[in-house]
Design a protein around this motif. Structure first.
Motif, PDB file in Angstrom:
ATOM      1  N   TRP A  16       0.823  -1.222   0.000  1.00 19.03           N
ATOM      2  CA  TRP A  16       0.000   0.000   0.000  1.00 19.03           C
ATOM      3  C   TRP A  16       0.852   1.264   0.000  1.00 19.03           C
ATOM      4  O   TRP A  16       0.333   2.357  -0.260  1.00 19.03           O
ATOM      5  CB  TRP A  16      -0.912   0.011   1.227  1.00 19.03           C
ATOM      6  CG  TRP A  16      -1.790  -1.191   1.355  1.00 19.03           C
ATOM      7  CD1 TRP A  16      -1.682  -2.208   2.257  1.00 19.03           C
ATOM      8  CD2 TRP A  16      -2.920  -1.519   0.538  1.00 19.03           C
ATOM      9  NE1 TRP A  16      -2.656  -3.149   2.055  1.00 19.03           N
ATOM     10  CE2 TRP A  16      -3.438  -2.748   1.013  1.00 19.03           C
ATOM     11  CE3 TRP A  16      -3.538  -0.903  -0.548  1.00 19.03           C
ATOM     12  CZ2 TRP A  16      -4.553  -3.355   0.437  1.00 19.03           C
ATOM     13  CZ3 TRP A  16      -4.651  -1.514  -1.121  1.00 19.03           C
ATOM     14  CH2 TRP A  16      -5.136  -2.720  -0.623  1.00 19.03           C
ATOM     15  N   HIS A  69      -5.884  -4.449  -6.891  1.00 16.94           N
ATOM     16  CA  HIS A  69      -5.918  -3.297  -5.994  1.00 16.94           C
ATOM     17  C   HIS A  69      -4.525  -2.879  -5.543  1.00 16.94           C
ATOM     18  O   HIS A  69      -4.352  -1.788  -5.012  1.00 16.94           O
ATOM     19  CB  HIS A  69      -6.819  -3.577  -4.772  1.00 16.94           C
ATOM     20  CG  HIS A  69      -6.538  -4.867  -4.075  1.00 16.94           C
ATOM     21  ND1 HIS A  69      -7.179  -6.034  -4.415  1.00 16.94           N
ATOM     22  CD2 HIS A  69      -5.695  -5.178  -3.068  1.00 16.94           C
ATOM     23  CE1 HIS A  69      -6.749  -7.009  -3.640  1.00 16.94           C
ATOM     24  NE2 HIS A  69      -5.837  -6.522  -2.813  1.00 16.94           N
ATOM     25  N   TYR A  75     -11.376  -0.752  -9.399  1.00 11.68           N
ATOM     26  CA  TYR A  75     -10.354  -1.329  -8.539  1.00 11.68           C
ATOM     27  C   TYR A  75      -9.910  -0.450  -7.385  1.00 11.68           C
ATOM     28  O   TYR A  75      -9.334  -0.953  -6.425  1.00 11.68           O
ATOM     29  CB  TYR A  75      -9.134  -1.706  -9.380  1.00 11.68           C
ATOM     30  CG  TYR A  75      -9.461  -2.684 -10.462  1.00 11.68           C
ATOM     31  CD1 TYR A  75      -9.906  -3.972 -10.167  1.00 11.68           C
ATOM     32  CD2 TYR A  75      -9.354  -2.328 -11.805  1.00 11.68           C
ATOM     33  CE1 TYR A  75     -10.231  -4.868 -11.164  1.00 11.68           C
ATOM     34  CE2 TYR A  75      -9.672  -3.224 -12.816  1.00 11.68           C
ATOM     35  CZ  TYR A  75     -10.111  -4.487 -12.489  1.00 11.68           C
ATOM     36  OH  TYR A  75     -10.433  -5.379 -13.479  1.00 11.68           O
ATOM     37  N   LEU A  76     -10.153   0.849  -7.460  1.00 10.03           N
ATOM     38  CA  LEU A  76      -9.653   1.730  -6.420  1.00 10.03           C
ATOM     39  C   LEU A  76     -10.738   2.269  -5.506  1.00 10.03           C
ATOM     40  O   LEU A  76     -10.520   2.442  -4.323  1.00 10.03           O
ATOM     41  CB  LEU A  76      -8.893   2.909  -7.045  1.00 10.03           C
ATOM     42  CG  LEU A  76      -7.730   2.547  -7.961  1.00 10.03           C
ATOM     43  CD1 LEU A  76      -6.936   3.788  -8.316  1.00 10.03           C
ATOM     44  CD2 LEU A  76      -6.826   1.519  -7.314  1.00 10.03           C
ATOM     45  N   SER A  85     -11.986   0.321  -2.009  1.00  9.83           N
ATOM     46  CA  SER A  85     -11.078  -0.821  -2.093  1.00  9.83           C
ATOM     47  C   SER A  85     -11.191  -1.732  -0.881  1.00  9.83           C
ATOM     48  O   SER A  85     -10.997  -2.936  -0.976  1.00  9.83           O
ATOM     49  CB  SER A  85      -9.637  -0.331  -2.243  1.00  9.83           C
ATOM     50  OG  SER A  85      -9.260   0.459  -1.135  1.00  9.83           O
ATOM     51  N   VAL A  96     -13.735  -4.281  -1.596  1.00 11.17           N
ATOM     52  CA  VAL A  96     -13.249  -5.277  -2.545  1.00 11.17           C
ATOM     53  C   VAL A  96     -12.416  -6.326  -1.825  1.00 11.17           C
ATOM     54  O   VAL A  96     -12.571  -7.513  -2.009  1.00 11.17           O
ATOM     55  CB  VAL A  96     -12.420  -4.592  -3.659  1.00 11.17           C
ATOM     56  CG1 VAL A  96     -11.772  -5.639  -4.551  1.00 11.17           C
ATOM     57  CG2 VAL A  96     -13.298  -3.660  -4.477  1.00 11.17           C
ATOM     58  N   TRP A 105     -11.470 -11.636  -6.647  1.00 14.03           N
ATOM     59  CA  TRP A 105     -10.120 -11.099  -6.559  1.00 14.03           C
ATOM     60  C   TRP A 105      -9.578 -11.394  -5.170  1.00 14.03           C
ATOM     61  O   TRP A 105      -9.903 -10.717  -4.210  1.00 14.03           O
ATOM     62  CB  TRP A 105     -10.115  -9.585  -6.814  1.00 14.03           C
ATOM     63  CG  TRP A 105     -10.702  -9.222  -8.122  1.00 14.03           C
ATOM     64  CD1 TRP A 105     -11.882  -8.581  -8.348  1.00 14.03           C
ATOM     65  CD2 TRP A 105     -10.149  -9.474  -9.406  1.00 14.03           C
ATOM     66  NE1 TRP A 105     -12.082  -8.420  -9.685  1.00 14.03           N
ATOM     67  CE2 TRP A 105     -11.051  -8.952 -10.361  1.00 14.03           C
ATOM     68  CE3 TRP A 105      -8.976 -10.094  -9.856  1.00 14.03           C
ATOM     69  CZ2 TRP A 105     -10.805  -9.030 -11.730  1.00 14.03           C
ATOM     70  CZ3 TRP A 105      -8.754 -10.165 -11.223  1.00 14.03           C
ATOM     71  CH2 TRP A 105      -9.655  -9.642 -12.134  1.00 14.03           C
ATOM     72  N   SER A 109      -7.140 -11.654  -1.904  1.00 16.05           N
ATOM     73  CA  SER A 109      -6.329 -10.588  -1.336  1.00 16.05           C
ATOM     74  C   SER A 109      -5.499 -11.093  -0.176  1.00 16.05           C
ATOM     75  O   SER A 109      -5.725 -12.154   0.367  1.00 16.05           O
ATOM     76  CB  SER A 109      -7.230  -9.446  -0.863  1.00 16.05           C
ATOM     77  OG  SER A 109      -6.469  -8.439  -0.256  1.00 16.05           O
TER      78      SER A 109
END
Length: 249
Positions: A130, A166, A210-211, A214, A217, A224, A226
């Motif tokens: 990040w 992401h 995608y942003l 987030s 998500v 997706w 993570s």
């Protein structure tokens, strides 16, 4: 196989030593894993269009592209040994010892740029995926600016990675790049991979998908997968590539 340290992946001397004894290795699977997607997104191009592969290593990816009819391929890497091995294997392509963050090519030199796990090797020592201000993320940012510079308007950049959208999309949508981003997910034997298709265009759809939101998500979108950190060595199935390649040949 003794696993190297994360930081080794960004060091030229690691690759030089490795390629002396290793003939070929395919990170995240070989060409056949991605052939249909490449055909889909590169269909607008002519097979005489110029292709640049970043961090070719000892992969047969460029050889496979040539076998599919692509005529004009240049490969760069920071390992002279890797380049020499590829040149002995396939002499019709170009091989250049070069740092992809400071490329000496002219502006708009290529119609297509391809990389597979090369950007990943620059990020493995980042403390957090990040932190876009880390030195590792800034280095990737420099590489992306170089890709933008040497890519023809209307060209296509294909990035194959284990990095989830992401984490990677924020870098691809950095100010000044002006790219649209599409993502395809590839189900692997071990670790899933993602293909990012990057072209000139509106970044808004990718930014929205995608942003925005987030955190939702990450917590709720099972399509997706993570993790809090991108752990390259822990996630990589070192046997899956060879198994998948042998089964597809």
């Amino acid at each position: 196989m003794n696993l190297p340290r994360n930081e080794d992946y960004s060091k030229p001397e690691y690759w030089e030593k490795r390629y002396i004894s290793e003939e070929e290795y395919e990170w995240l699977g070989g060409f056949q894993c991605y052939k249909s997607i490449l055909q889909k997104y590169l269909s607008k191009h002519q097979q005489s269009d110029s292709i640049l592969q970043l961090g070719c290593g000892n992969s047969s990816f460029s050889t496979d592209l040539r076998n599919e009819g692509w005529e004009n391929i240049t490969n760069i890497d920071i390992s002279l040994t890797g380049l020499q091995k590829l040149r002995r294997r396939e002499r019709d392509s170009n091989y250049v010892l070069m740092d992809m963050s400071i490329m000496s090519f002219k502006d708009k030199a290529f119609d297509i740029v391809v990389e597979k796990c090369t950007l990943d090797s620059l990020l493995v020592t980042a403390e957090s995926p990040w932190d876009l201000d880390s030195k590792q993320h800034k280095l990737v940012g420099r590489v992306l600016k170089e890709i933008k510079r040497i890519l023809n308007p209307g060209g296509t950049f294909i990035s194959i990675t284990f990095s989830q959208p992401h984490f990677r999309v924020p870098l691809l949508l950095a100010e000044g790049l002006g790219w649209s981003v599409q993502v395809e997910k590839i189900e692997g034997v071990g670790l899933h991979s993602f293909v990012f298709i990057i072209q000139d265009g509106d970044p808004a759809p990718a930014r929205t998908k995608y942003l925005h939101s987030s955190s939702l998500v990450i917590q709720h979108n099972s399509d997706w997968e993570s993790s809090d950190e991108e752990k390259f060595l822990e996630n990589l199935n070192l046997d899956s590539d060879q198994e998948e390649d042998s089964s597809s040949s």
